[in-house]
Design an enzyme around this catalytic site. Structure first.
Site, PDB file in Angstrom:
ATOM      1  N   ASP A 142       3.570   0.922  13.131  1.00 30.38           N
ATOM      2  CA  ASP A 142       2.814  -0.338  13.150  1.00 30.38           C
ATOM      3  C   ASP A 142       3.501  -1.508  13.851  1.00 30.38           C
ATOM      4  OD1 ASP A 142       0.817   0.963  11.761  1.00 30.38           O
ATOM      5  OD2 ASP A 142       1.515   0.278   9.829  1.00 30.38           O
ATOM      6  N   ASP A 148       0.799  -1.223   0.000  1.00 32.87           N
ATOM      7  CA  ASP A 148       0.000   0.000   0.000  1.00 32.87           C
ATOM      8  C   ASP A 148       0.829   1.269   0.000  1.00 32.87           C
ATOM      9  OD1 ASP A 148       0.810  -0.443   2.614  1.00 32.87           O
ATOM     10  OD2 ASP A 148      -1.210  -0.500   3.445  1.00 32.87           O
TER      11      ASP A 148
END
Length: 892
Positions: free
Chosen positions: A483, A72
């Protein structure tokens, strides 16, 4: 536990969703341009293996072992079967087009496997200033040509796991379709992706938005047209396929069909409503179109779903959902057909976060299903698989969950799922952190357990917020990552056993160590519940959480005193704080605004520095009180990074700015009382230090900057008087504006942050540290430098019919070159197809390479590097001899 937040990759860019976008150069910029030398560097990743969401995996259906993966925010990759690793394909994306590192779709040509296409663009709202594009390659992604689009694409937008939006006609491969977001409709190319036009007769641009109330445009964008699938049985080689299916983000009108090669389109009658079609996969052998539905666009959400089978000959719809609709708590997305045995179908419950994702398998076209795991008696479960994460042990997250949760998880956000079309035993699927796969999948059907393991080496997809390289101790590098928190690397070539734990921040925003006592390390970060700061006294091997002052909502920045005796912390949600010891209690600092960036002097343990909105602040009492410096002319915004020089009290370098104000690199030698702007640096966004060059007394400077009109990664060994560009056009990695640091133990080694390509590190070929890049740009026609030369020629990648090579040319004479020309001959008919950092011409076997305008000056003892791709018709023997002008070079 949910590990990835919706905006994590956005927030990794900077302090807010739009803060990290590279600034646009100011109009009429008149800063003096420095002559910039260039040098050959070898670039690698500090291995983490994975670390982010992989929403798409695509196998070529003509050539065995040819597969691609899209990410992404971190580009696209090609599978390398010989090493079972992934090769990055979009490292050439530069600073000004950083959005093109987000890949919304990828398509491989089953007629001509050399051709591959990528639809790129990261955001459809204002966070990405550029439009999307379709990249096309005729050498499997070795090089690309670009077709700009008149709208944006969203590789990191909601719905990005649906697809594929980009598809090549399997019969007439010059025809491609692209499904656009934002209500822009369906687009078509008839010239192999060179030009695109809207299919004006397509009736439905989609209407689904994830969050209509989101004023940022992120959640409120129309997710548009989400996949295109051809029925290859309705065409013949060279003629356009007649029947095409298109999935649309419209819960009432989800699937359309054309039976006249895209001339007209109709909504398929009888289709289910109330759901979005995440995937559409066609089995032309049995005449079935399988569709995976979810009630939302994903990739995080989804509470209900269905699997449907459409009989293309009769128009019959059959609900083949593995779980009754009323019993689902997830949507379906991952969907694949075994091309060797088309009756075998697999699907994923992509949004089953707890206790685990689910994978379903049918060998009778969806009539019956089995699950990858099921309950025996709750909470106990039986798995059809075993997990082996020994190659990426951090995938356990150091967790010890209670049943029915297990660690490592089978996955989450499992929107990509593909069975190898040539091998029924090999399957790969993407998760929010890695690519998992198996090579003994058919054991599922016999009742034996198949093995799931990471198949992700070479694919690095972390967003880097901060980097720190200590001068001693077992740790070589500390990273602060989005993350996955971050890692302590003791060996850059090996995957660390675990990310930081105790606590495990979802995102680490800042990391620092005590300069004279590197055993003391501090990090700050984000966590849903728990402390936002942690300390280590053993060089980052073990950690303990500190306490939060009232009001803390995020990590912010943190600084350790030179001797580790105290810390200054500027968290989100409250003002700057200081503490002695390890954060059991905090006191508010005075004289400095909330949200300031903080750093420590690397010599004096009581001196700390801060910056906020154009003002520089200094504390000499351990962070208790700060005083605003009288320094003026600094960047007015907060897109700034600054650091104090190890071993130099009060020696500070500051980088940053924006196009609407001061922008560049500043230096202070009086503790921030005054700053001098470097006239030879047009823009700079990071600054860091590394081991001094041989014979030099001052540490080496590194920066991500624009110097001499060129954007790149630069090095200076003479306090910024001259600069050497150390990356090249093939190694740019999009946005590199978060952090940079040299290695204090290894001269020339530099660590570069990226927003999606992980931690990049480079090593110099210049053992002597020659760094003289002064003088004019050189140039001219076929210059003939005097003096000796040395060449290193290295093939860095090879594929059927093509290869990539790097060349290093060293000036081993006693005088500088003012322009250069290098010549060689190929022995096996190789042809140069593209080149970066130099110009070239080729006549038969003879190749002549000439300097670019900015790297013609090569000082004695220095070197210059360039790279190229080439085509092969036979062998790939390396050239035996090289000449600069009329002089033979030594070959290394």
């Amino acid at each position: 536990m949910r590990r990835i937040s919706v905006l994590a990759a956005v927030l990794a860019l900077g302090a807010g969703p739009a803060a990290g976008a590279p600034p646009v150069p100011a109009a009429g910029e008149s800063a003096p341009r420095a002559a910039v030398a260039a040098e050959s560097y070898t670039w690698k990743n500090a291995r983490i293996d994975g670390g982010g969401f992989v929403p798409g995996i695509v196998f070529n259906r003509k050539e065995k072992n040819l597969a691609y993966a899209r990410t992404d925010i971190g580009g696209a990759y090609r599978w390398q079967q010989s090493t079972k690793t992934w090769t990055p394909l979009l490292d050439s994306v530069g600073w000004d087009e950083w959005g093109h590192t987000g890949v919304v779709s990828i398509a491989t040509d089953s007629v001509d496997p050399y051709r591959v296409y990528a639809a790129v663009g990261t955001y459809t709202n204002s966070w990405d200033p550029g439009n999307g594009a379709v990249l096309r390659s005729t050498d499997r992604g070795g090089t690309w040509r670009k077709a700009d689009l008149p709208f944006k694409l969203g590789g990191n937008m909601p719905g990005r796991g649906m697809g594929e939006r980009l598809a090549v006609d399997p019969n007439r491969n010059s025809v491609l379709y692209l499904g656009a977001p934002s209500g822009k409709g369906l687009w078509r190319s008839t010239d192999s992706g060179a030009t695109w036009s809207q299919v004006t007769d397509f009736p439905d641009p989609g209407n689904y938005v994830a969050d209509p109330a989101d004023t940022s445009g992120y959640g409120s964008d129309n997710q548009g047209i989400v996949w295109v699938t051809f029925d290859e049985s309705t065409g013949s080689a060279g003629s356009a396929t007649r029947t095409i299916y298109v999935g649309v983000a419209d819960k009432d009108n989800a699937v359309y069909r054309s039976t006249d090669a895209g001339a007209t389109w109709q909504r398929i009658p009888g289709q289910p409503t109330g759901y979005l079609p995440h995937k559409g996969v066609l089995d032309a052998v049995n005449g079935y179109l399988y569709i995976a539905y979810s009630d939302t666009g994903g990739p995080y959400d989804g509470g209900k779903g269905r699997l449907m089978r459409y009989a293309t000959a009769t128009g019959t719809w059959t609900d083949i959902s593995p779980v009754a609709e009323a019993d689902t708590y997830f949507g379906y997305s991952g969907l694949t057909v075994d091309r060797q045995h088309p009756g075998t179908v697999m699907a994923t419950g992509y949004s089953s976060w707890w206790p685990d994702t689910q994978i379903f398998r049918s060998t009778d076209s969806g009539a019956t299903w089995s699950k990858a795991w099921d309950y025996t008696s709750y909470p106990d479960r039986e798995n059809r698989y075993t997990m082996d994460v020994s190659s990426s042990p951090w995938l356990t997250w150091g967790a010890d969950p209670s049943p029915p949760e297990q660690t490592p998880k089978l996955g989450w956000m499992t929107e990509a799922l593909e069975i190898d079309p040539f091998d029924s035993d090999r399957m790969m699927y993407g998760t929010g952190a890695t690519i998992y796969g198996t090579e003994d999948l058919t054991k599922w059907d016999s009742g034996a357990k198949f093995t799931v393991q990471p198949m992700v080496q070479g694919l690095e997809e972390t967003a880097v917020n901060d980097l720190a390289a200590p001068p001693s101790g077992g740790a070589v590098l500390f990273s602060a990552l989005g993350d996955v928190g971050g890692f302590r690397h003791t060996d850059l070539t090996k995957v660390p056993s675990m990310m930081y734990t105790s606590p495990n921040f979802t995102t680490t925003t800042s990391v620092d160590f005590a300069e004279s006592n590197p055993a003391t390390v501090v990090r700050a970060g984000n966590l849903d519940s728990g402390p936002h700061i942690a300390f280590s006294t053993d060089n980052g091997a073990n950690w303990s959480g500190g306490s939060d002052p009232s009001g803390v909502s995020g990590g912010g920045t943190v600084a350790a005193a030179a001797d580790g005796s105290r810390f200054v912390w500027s968290p989100e949600g409250t003002g700057v704080q200081y503490t002695t010891g390890f954060g059991t209690s905090w006191s508010a600092s005075s004289g400095i605004p909330a949200g300031a960036i903080v750093e420590s002097d690397r010599v004096d343990p009581k001196t700390f520095y801060g910056f906020k909105s154009g003002r520089f602040y200094v504390s000499t009492d351990g962070g208790a009180t700060f005083t605003a410096s009288a320094a003026t002319g600094l960047p007015t915004g907060d897109s700034v990074r600054f650091k104090a020089l190890p071993g130099g009290k009060g020696d500070i370098w500051l980088a940053g700015g924006a196009s609407d104000g001061p922008y560049g690199l500043w230096h202070s030698t009086d503790g921030g009382a005054t700053f001098t702007k470097l006239a030879n640096v047009e823009q700079a966004d990071t600054v860091g230090f590394g081991r001094a060059a041989p014979g030099a007394s001052y540490q080496t400077l590194y920066t991500s900057a624009k110097i001499g009109g060129v954007r790149g990664i630069f090095r200076s060994t003479d306090q910024g008087a001259t600069w050497t560009r150390i990356n090249d056009d093939a190694h740019q990695w999009g946005w590199t504006g978060a952090a940079i640091t040299g290695d204090p133990r290894v001269y020339g080694r530099v660590y570069v942050s990226t927003n999606g390509r992980g931690v990049i590190y480079g090593d110099t070929s210049d053992a002597g540290g020659g760094d003289d890049g002064g003088g004019d740009d050189g140039g001219g026609t076929d210059p003939t430098p005097s003096g000796a030369c040395a060449v290193t020629y290295r093939v860095t990648d090879e594929w059927p019919g093509g290869f990539q090579a790097d060349v290093q040319l060293a000036n081993t004479g006693t005088a500088a070159w003012n322009g250069w020309s290098l010549a060689w001959s190929f022995a096996d008919g190789q042809k140069v197809t593209s080149m970066w950092n130099a110009g070239y011409s080729q006549s038969g076997a003879a190749v002549t390479v000439t300097n670019a305008g900015w790297n013609g000056t090569v000082a004695a003892g220095s070197s210059v590097g360039f790279g190229f791709t080439g085509s092969l018709s036979g062998g790939n023997t390396q050239p035996a001899s090289f000449k600069v002008g009329d002089r033979l070079c030594s070959v290394g």
